[in-house]
Enzyme design. Structure first.
Site, PDB file in Angstrom:
ATOM      1  N   HIS A 306     -52.736 -24.572 -55.870  1.00 45.59           N
ATOM      2  CA  HIS A 306     -52.409 -23.967 -57.154  1.00 45.59           C
ATOM      3  C   HIS A 306     -51.975 -25.057 -58.109  1.00 45.59           C
ATOM      4  O   HIS A 306     -51.301 -25.998 -57.693  1.00 45.59           O
ATOM      5  CB  HIS A 306     -51.287 -22.932 -56.993  1.00 45.59           C
ATOM      6  CG  HIS A 306     -51.244 -21.967 -58.118  1.00 45.59           C
ATOM      7  ND1 HIS A 306     -50.590 -22.233 -59.297  1.00 45.59           N
ATOM      8  CD2 HIS A 306     -51.814 -20.738 -58.257  1.00 45.59           C
ATOM      9  CE1 HIS A 306     -50.746 -21.200 -60.103  1.00 45.59           C
ATOM     10  NE2 HIS A 306     -51.487 -20.285 -59.520  1.00 45.59           N
ATOM     11  N   ASP A 363     -54.511 -15.190 -53.825  1.00 40.84           N
ATOM     12  CA  ASP A 363     -55.836 -14.691 -53.474  1.00 40.84           C
ATOM     13  C   ASP A 363     -56.136 -14.754 -51.990  1.00 40.84           C
ATOM     14  O   ASP A 363     -57.139 -14.205 -51.537  1.00 40.84           O
ATOM     15  CB  ASP A 363     -56.906 -15.484 -54.244  1.00 40.84           C
ATOM     16  CG  ASP A 363     -56.952 -15.071 -55.699  1.00 40.84           C
ATOM     17  OD1 ASP A 363     -56.717 -13.882 -55.966  1.00 40.84           O
ATOM     18  OD2 ASP A 363     -57.203 -15.924 -56.559  1.00 40.84           O
TER      19      ASP A 363
HETATM   20  N1  CMC Z   1     -59.305 -27.115 -50.816  1.00 40.46           N
HETATM   21  C1  CMC Z   1     -59.419 -28.439 -50.651  1.00 40.46           C
HETATM   22  N2  CMC Z   1     -58.846 -29.375 -51.446  1.00 40.46           N
HETATM   23  C2  CMC Z   1     -58.108 -28.912 -52.457  1.00 40.46           C
HETATM   24  C3  CMC Z   1     -57.934 -27.539 -52.698  1.00 40.46           C
HETATM   25  C4  CMC Z   1     -58.553 -26.628 -51.836  1.00 40.46           C
HETATM   26  N3  CMC Z   1     -58.435 -25.304 -52.009  1.00 40.46           N
HETATM   27  N4  CMC Z   1     -57.149 -27.376 -53.791  1.00 40.46           N
HETATM   28  C5  CMC Z   1     -56.850 -28.613 -54.221  1.00 40.46           C
HETATM   29  N5  CMC Z   1     -57.418 -29.550 -53.412  1.00 40.46           N
HETATM   30  C6  CMC Z   1     -57.252 -31.002 -53.503  1.00 40.46           C
HETATM   31  C7  CMC Z   1     -58.157 -31.597 -54.595  1.00 40.46           C
HETATM   32  O1  CMC Z   1     -59.410 -31.968 -54.073  1.00 40.46           O
HETATM   33  C8  CMC Z   1     -57.335 -32.767 -55.057  1.00 40.46           C
HETATM   34  O2  CMC Z   1     -57.463 -33.789 -54.104  1.00 40.46           O
HETATM   35  P1  CMC Z   1     -57.400 -35.343 -54.594  1.00 40.46           P
HETATM   36  O3  CMC Z   1     -56.000 -35.533 -55.119  1.00 40.46           O
HETATM   37  O4  CMC Z   1     -57.680 -36.137 -53.361  1.00 40.46           O
HETATM   38  O5  CMC Z   1     -58.446 -35.505 -55.645  1.00 40.46           O
HETATM   39  C9  CMC Z   1     -55.887 -32.268 -54.961  1.00 40.46           C
HETATM   40  O6  CMC Z   1     -55.919 -31.267 -53.929  1.00 40.46           O
HETATM   41  C10 CMC Z   1     -55.359 -31.655 -56.244  1.00 40.46           C
HETATM   42  O7  CMC Z   1     -56.248 -30.631 -56.631  1.00 40.46           O
HETATM   43  P2  CMC Z   1     -56.733 -30.364 -58.103  1.00 40.46           P
HETATM   44  O8  CMC Z   1     -58.102 -29.787 -58.090  1.00 40.46           O
HETATM   45  O9  CMC Z   1     -56.514 -31.593 -58.936  1.00 40.46           O
HETATM   46  O10 CMC Z   1     -55.670 -29.271 -58.531  1.00 40.46           O
HETATM   47  P3  CMC Z   1     -55.791 -28.315 -59.748  1.00 40.46           P
HETATM   48  O11 CMC Z   1     -54.420 -27.987 -60.150  1.00 40.46           O
HETATM   49  O12 CMC Z   1     -56.702 -28.875 -60.785  1.00 40.46           O
HETATM   50  O13 CMC Z   1     -56.542 -27.015 -59.147  1.00 40.46           O
HETATM   51  C11 CMC Z   1     -56.926 -24.954 -58.041  1.00 40.46           C
HETATM   52  C12 CMC Z   1     -55.891 -25.854 -58.742  1.00 40.46           C
HETATM   53  C13 CMC Z   1     -56.294 -23.592 -57.804  1.00 40.46           C
HETATM   54  C14 CMC Z   1     -58.145 -24.767 -58.989  1.00 40.46           C
HETATM   55  C15 CMC Z   1     -57.359 -25.612 -56.716  1.00 40.46           C
HETATM   56  O14 CMC Z   1     -56.255 -25.731 -55.849  1.00 40.46           O
HETATM   57  C16 CMC Z   1     -58.495 -24.846 -56.037  1.00 40.46           C
HETATM   58  O15 CMC Z   1     -59.672 -25.085 -56.363  1.00 40.46           O
HETATM   59  N6  CMC Z   1     -58.174 -23.910 -55.084  1.00 40.46           N
HETATM   60  C17 CMC Z   1     -59.187 -23.066 -54.480  1.00 40.46           C
HETATM   61  C18 CMC Z   1     -59.558 -21.915 -55.422  1.00 40.46           C
HETATM   62  C19 CMC Z   1     -58.464 -20.860 -55.459  1.00 40.46           C
HETATM   63  O16 CMC Z   1     -57.964 -20.416 -54.436  1.00 40.46           O
HETATM   64  N7  CMC Z   1     -58.157 -20.415 -56.692  1.00 40.46           N
HETATM   65  C20 CMC Z   1     -57.166 -19.343 -56.898  1.00 40.46           C
HETATM   66  C21 CMC Z   1     -55.898 -19.864 -57.511  1.00 40.46           C
HETATM   67  S1  CMC Z   1     -54.573 -18.622 -57.462  1.00 40.46           S
HETATM   68  C22 CMC Z   1     -55.099 -17.388 -58.528  1.00 40.46           C
HETATM   69  C23 CMC Z   1     -55.047 -17.824 -59.940  1.00 40.46           C
HETATM   70  O17 CMC Z   1     -53.958 -17.862 -60.524  1.00 40.46           O
HETATM   71  O18 CMC Z   1     -56.121 -18.142 -60.488  1.00 40.46           O
END
Ligand code: CMC
Length: 433
Positions: A306, A363
């Site tokens: 998140h 989720d």
């Molecule tokens: N699986 C694998 N790696 C992950 C995941 C995941 N679900 N989430 C984050 N990471 C890794 C990402 O690759 C990055 O690694 P590095 O630092 O080596 O590049 C690090 O963790 C930070 O992630 P980020 O993408 O920079 O984080 P963000 O804040 O931009 O993204 C997120 C947040 C929710 C989009 C992401 O965690 C994700 O894609 N999760 C899976 C989709 C999901 O479950 N979404 C629902 C969120 S809750 C409902 C809502 O409020 O929308």
């Protein structure tokens, strides 16, 4: 007032700072370009506050979520979705009179105009229900033209808010009925918000539906937990689109589209599809985790991570408990629950996830609960949208109540070609033929 001093090329610029009621701090950079010529760059708005808001407070490090100051755990246990909607939009819990009047308005607004019902026929039965939902919500602005009012924060706001909160559940249930080819069931005035939705989804002339109180309660909790989550992708979209002064329906339609994506509200559908893949395609938990960690693979573990929570999402905690209650009560044997628990356990022991503070989010368990209620997988993002409706409305209202009011308009740093000449380029092209 505290100030921040920014030194650029040896010159100091003084910027005001702001502190929220929970001690959150910001540097107000709104004058920065005027005084220094610089803008700030923050792709994905990871560190950018777009507004002041008194609706929802999140402390992602501690796993705290509050609506208008009330802890989410207390609201989920005690409040109905209707009360929560009132609280978010109007800022206080309704008294008896307000609660009754709001419920009555919701009941009276629950039917869909019969001309709008004809729209459903135009959609293929295989349509994704989020496509139907966004289209129908935008179409509400055609059926309620008086809401195009110039003074759109006039008394029509209350009516628009009720129309949206009430009709979204009817539209959602009908999009499902359309996919099954069954006749639509009318909303019933003697059922409460969640029971009414379940009845419209599952009641049929050959098999009348009985609303189970435990299922109604679980749905109420699900909707309450989704009701607002401050400035996320869809809510910021509602604010940005609404800032052009377009009507509330069009703003919310844009929010629904933003929510649909798998990184946001579409994640619940992807969680179940991921767990089904593990179950049916012989993918092991380890393979699944390894794929999620592979930087050359776009796959992510849906339901984990998140932007704000760097701790267990408090909503996921409540939903995990609700899953146990429903599965026990109805003696449901659901293999996906075991897979989910195994996956969560494996993730909690894996350095990749612990170092990045990736915990289950809302989720991860919501899909499992929706599945137990018989709601089909492609409807999960729609369920999220029903829940989020009061939050979107509250944020839209708060933005329009704010003075001075500003259209949302970010800036950019241009990285394309510098000035070039059209005729020169044409000449060069011809000479190279
Ligand atoms: N699986 C694998 N790696 C992950 C995941 C995941 N679900 N989430 C984050 N990471 C890794 C990402 O690759 C990055 O690694 P590095 O630092 O080596 O590049 C690090 O963790 C930070 O992630 P980020 O993408 O920079 O984080 P963000 O804040 O931009 O993204 C997120 C947040 C929710 C989009 C992401 O965690 C994700 O894609 N999760 C899976 C989709 C999901 O479950 N979404 C629902 C969120 S809750 C409902 C809502 O409020 O929308």
């Amino acid at each position: 007032m505290n100030e921040a001093i920014l030194n650029l090329n040896g010159k100091d610029f003084t910027l005001p700072t702001i502190e929220g009621t929970e001690g959150e701090k910001a540097i107000d950079i709104s004058s920065l370009r005027n005084i220094s010529g610089y803008i700030t760059l923050d792709p994905g708005y990871q560190n950018t506050g777009s507004c002041l808001s008194a609706i929802t407070f999140i402390d992602g490090e501690k796993g705290i979520l509050r609506y208008r100051g009330y802890p989410i755990e207390e609201i989920a246990e005690n409040a109905t979705f209707t009360e929560t909607s009132f609280l978010l939009i109007y800022g206080h819990l309704p008294n008896d009179e307000e609660r009754k009047a709001f419920s009555l308005r919701l009941t009276e607004a629950s039917m869909i105009h019969k001309d709008m019902l004809r729209f459903f026929k135009g959609f293929p039965a295989t349509s994704h229900p989020m496509a139907i939902l966004s289209t129908m919500v935008n179409a509400l602005s055609v059926f309620y033209p008086s809401f195009y009012s110039e003074d759109f924060m006039s008394n029509t706001f209350d009516e628009m808010a009720t129309v949206l909160i009430s009709k979204i559940r009817t539209i959602a249930a009908y999009s499902y009925k359309h996919s099954t080819g069954e006749p639509f069931s009318y909303p019933k005035h003697d059922l409460r918000y969640c029971g009414n939705f379940l009845n419209m989804m599952f009641d049929s002339p050959v098999k009348p539906y009985i609303v189970e109180p435990e299922v109604e309660k679980a749905l109420n909790i699900l909707l309450v937990l989704h009701a607002d989550h401050e400035q996320n992708c869809s809510t910021s979209t509602v604010r940005l689109v609404g800032s052009s002064m377009v009507n509330l329906y069009a703003s919310i339609c844009a929010g629904i589209c933003a929510l649909w994506g798998p990184l946001h509200g579409g994640a619940n559908q992807h969680v179940i599809e991921m767990l089904e893949n593990i179950q049916n395609k012989g993918l092991s938990i380890r393979q699944c985790i390894d794929r999620a960690k592979d930087k050359n693979n776009k796959f992510r573990l849906f339901g984990f991570g998140h932007r704000v929570y760097k701790n267990y999402d408090p909503r996921a905690k409540i939903l995990k408990k609700q899953c146990n209650i429903i599965f026990e009560k109805f003696s449901i044997k659901e293999p996906l629950v075991d897979i989910a628990l195994e996956l969560e356990e494996a993730v909690s022991r894996d350095d990749y996830f612990t170092e990045r503070k990736l915990f289950p989010n809302v989720d991860f368990y919501s899909g499992i609960l929706y599945r137990a209620m018989g709601i089909p997988t492609n409807m999960y993002p729609v369920m999220f949208a029903i829940g989020r409706m009061p939050g979107w409305i509250a944020q839209w209202k708060e933005m329009h109540d704010t003075i001075p009011f500003k259209i949302g308009r970010p800036r950019q740093i241009y990285t394309g070609s510098t000035l070039r000449n059209y005729s020169e380029t044409e000449k060069e092209k011809k000479s190279s033929y």
